[in-house]
Design an enzyme around this catalytic site. Structure first.
Site, PDB file in Angstrom:
ATOM      1  N   SER A 173      -9.913  -0.505   7.236  1.00 23.94           N
ATOM      2  CA  SER A 173      -9.335  -0.486   5.895  1.00 23.94           C
ATOM      3  C   SER A 173      -8.648  -1.781   5.492  1.00 23.94           C
ATOM      4  CB  SER A 173      -8.328   0.663   5.778  1.00 23.94           C
ATOM      5  OG  SER A 173      -8.975   1.905   5.906  1.00 23.94           O
ATOM      6  N   SER A 211      -9.527   1.689   3.013  1.00 23.87           N
ATOM      7  CA  SER A 211      -8.721   2.489   2.110  1.00 23.87           C
ATOM      8  C   SER A 211      -7.702   1.669   1.329  1.00 23.87           C
ATOM      9  CB  SER A 211      -7.992   3.579   2.905  1.00 23.87           C
ATOM     10  OG  SER A 211      -7.106   3.015   3.869  1.00 23.87           O
ATOM     11  N   LYS A 224       0.851  -1.190   0.000  1.00 21.22           N
ATOM     12  CA  LYS A 224       0.000   0.000   0.000  1.00 21.22           C
ATOM     13  C   LYS A 224       0.887   1.240   0.000  1.00 21.22           C
ATOM     14  CE  LYS A 224      -3.893   1.978   2.645  1.00 21.22           C
ATOM     15  NZ  LYS A 224      -4.780   1.760   3.819  1.00 21.22           N
TER      16      LYS A 224
END
Length: 544
Positions: free
Chosen positions: A135, A111, A36
């Site tokens: 997330s 997210s 990420k």
């Protein structure tokens, strides 16, 4: 189906080959993984999906990424996300919204959108995400994969561009629980340079069992869309095949804690983390509108929220005395991209209903696929447990998924299983004796049918007596099974007053262990409290 907005930085083949050539022969040798893009990799920008940061290469590699690489894993790129990890939708990014691999009309969740989709699309077997409000679990649920959110501090967050530093966790996405557990084994480390890092305690905290058999579910109706509701009912039926006992509980305190995250002052910590970037041209307007009020949060508001959270935490602690884990849906619904565009804040807020409280209350969780919805979209559930229950929680998740488990039901060599029913239960006055003798909670269980429980007369510590009469409740009496060193059993026996003693006790799984029992003549004048189902429940019903 490959979604083109997965990557913010996709490494060139020669770069990946260079990483692979220098990778050591460790437990994850050759495993490709995605990162990420709020976690640093030296030499590459960490944008957090904000183009204004795209010209700032990181000087070092995040600890979590480095530990995977040191174990032989090979990074292949950095993935898209809701900007500054602020969102559960996967659409708050100028790099393009991801969608679920199962539907181009439905959101991927966020997210950690790109990381989840990269695994679900088969591009990598492992990806790193983060989880502050859900997330690491919401995108797992929306893409039919496994998302592990470990205990806060178990995995170092050094090298993470924070969202909410006190709550942030580095997470994993995989297709199986086993793959995620292998990665978590590598990632777990007490980082002396990370002030939020915590070591795994040498013994599990009191109340955390070696094997999780008793699972709580909400006692009332949940806020679920129709297709989610049907899938949730199917998940509850499936749970009956996985858990030994299913216990309905009031989850009101958990939901009240969840409401604090978006409605309370924690937005001030987001402002502290990245508020300086919010005036840039590349900032998502929804992210800016959500976080900017954080600069005006007052000190009294912060402490009022902390006090309220402490009250709610104490309420939830009572539930953990009786159960090992809590099963919940990950989300109430699976929105479309159009629905999020029409109400970007409202839809996002609802998605956090069942995830927001986990980090606030210092719990661990794992999202796993359940049976699909009637429209074919994936449906995810999450098992939640107290801090540092990560290993047995993953074992429970593996049982749910039909995978081999890593926990051995047999007690370790040199130990004996002892069932306790009253004052030695977790949280009760004499539990400290078991802990002092080197005991560890093995499992929560129930007796076989036919046992009765009595409140013994006398002063001092209130005690029950358990007797096999043959006509006791069919669903048995609640007990805890502890593993004790052999030599400790004698010391425990010496401390037990008449009419109590130790003897063979049959459990609901047809195994027999040593347990606390009373003689029949010793309970002749005692009150029968068997209807309560256990000593803790009997005391709640009549504490006198």
């Amino acid at each position: 189906m490959v979604i083109v907005t997965i990557w913010i930085t996709k490494f060139a083949p020669d770069t990946v080959a260079r990483f692979a050539a220098t990778a050591p022969d460790g437990p994850l040798a050759g495993v490709r993984f995605a990162v990420k893009d709020n976690l640093d990799i030296a030499g590459y920008p960490t944008t957090a999906a904000c183009p204004d940061l795209a010209d700032r290469p990181a000087a070092t590699t995040a600890t979590a990424v480095r530990r995977l690489m040191d174990a032989g894993a090979v990074p292949i790129g950095k993935t898209n996300l809701d900007q500054f990890a602020t969102g559960l939708v996967g659409t708050r990014t100028p790099y393009g919204a991801c969608h679920s691999v199962h539907s181009p009309e439905h959101i991927s969740g966020g997210s950690s959108s790109g990381s989840a989709v990269a695994v679900a699309a088969g591009l990598v077997p492992l990806a790193l995400g983060t989880d502050t409000a859900g997330s690491g679990r919401v995108p797992a649920a929306f893409n039919g994969i496994v998302g592990i959110k470990p205990t806060r501090g178990l995995v170092s967050t050094r090298g993470l561009l924070p969202a909410c530093r006190s709550l942030d966790c580095v997470t994993t996405f995989t297709r199986t629980v086993a793959e995620g557990a292998a990665a978590l084994d590598v990632l777990t480390w007490a980082d002396p340079e990370d002030p939020w890092s915590r070591p795994v305690p040498p013994a599990p905290p009191p109340g955390v069992a070696s094997r999780l058999r008793t699972v709580a579910v909400p006692a009332g109706d949940l806020d679920l869309d129709p297709a989610h509701r049907v899938a949730w009912q199917a998940a509850l039926r499936r749970l009956d095949t996985v858990a030994a006992q299913v216990v309905p509980v009031d989850i009101g305190a958990f939901l009240a804690a969840a409401a604090l995250l978006y409605g309370g002052p924690w937005v001030a910590q987001r402002w502290s983390a990245f508020g300086a970037y919010l005036s840039g041209a590349g900032v998502d307007p929804t992210v800016r509108s959500i976080v900017t009020p954080g600069r005006d949060v007052t000190g009294p508001a912060v402490f009022e929220a902390w006090e309220r959270l402490a009250e709610l935490r104490r309420q939830t602690e009572r539930i953990w005395l009786d159960v090992d884990a809590l099963l919940l849906p990950v989300t109430p619904t699976h929105p479309t991209l159009a629905e999020v565009a029409a109400d970007p804040v409202g839809v996002n807020s609802r998605l956090g209903t069942y995830t927001n409280f986990v980090n606030l209350l210092d719990l661990c969780a794992v999202a796993v696929p359940a049976d699909a919805r009637t429209d074919g979209l994936p449906f995810g559930v999450q098992f939640i447990a107290p801090a540092f229950a990560d290993a047995p929680l993953l074992d429970l998740a593996a049982r749910w998924c039909g995978e081999p488990t890593r926990v051995d039901d047999r007690p370790p060599a040199g130990t004996t299983l002892v069932a306790v029913v009253g004052a030695h239960l977790t949280g009760m006055p004499l539990n400290r004796q078991l802990v002092a003798l080197g005991g560890r909670l093995h499992a929560r269980a129930r007796t076989a049918a036919g046992y009765r429980l009595y409140r013994l007369p006398g002063s001092g510590v209130a005690r029950p007596g358990l007797v096999f009469t043959g006509d006791g409740p069919d669903d048995g009496i609640a007990v805890e099974v502890w593993q004790l060193p052999h030599q400790a059993v004698g010391a425990l026996l010496d401390s037990i007053p008449a009419p109590l003693g130790l003897g063979p006790l049959r459990l609901d799984d047809d195994t027999t262990v040593i347990g606390f029992l009373a003689s029949e003549h010793g309970v002749r004048d005692a009150q029968d409290v068997s209807a309560a189902g256990g000593w803790r429940a009997a005391l709640r019903a009549d504490p006198a």
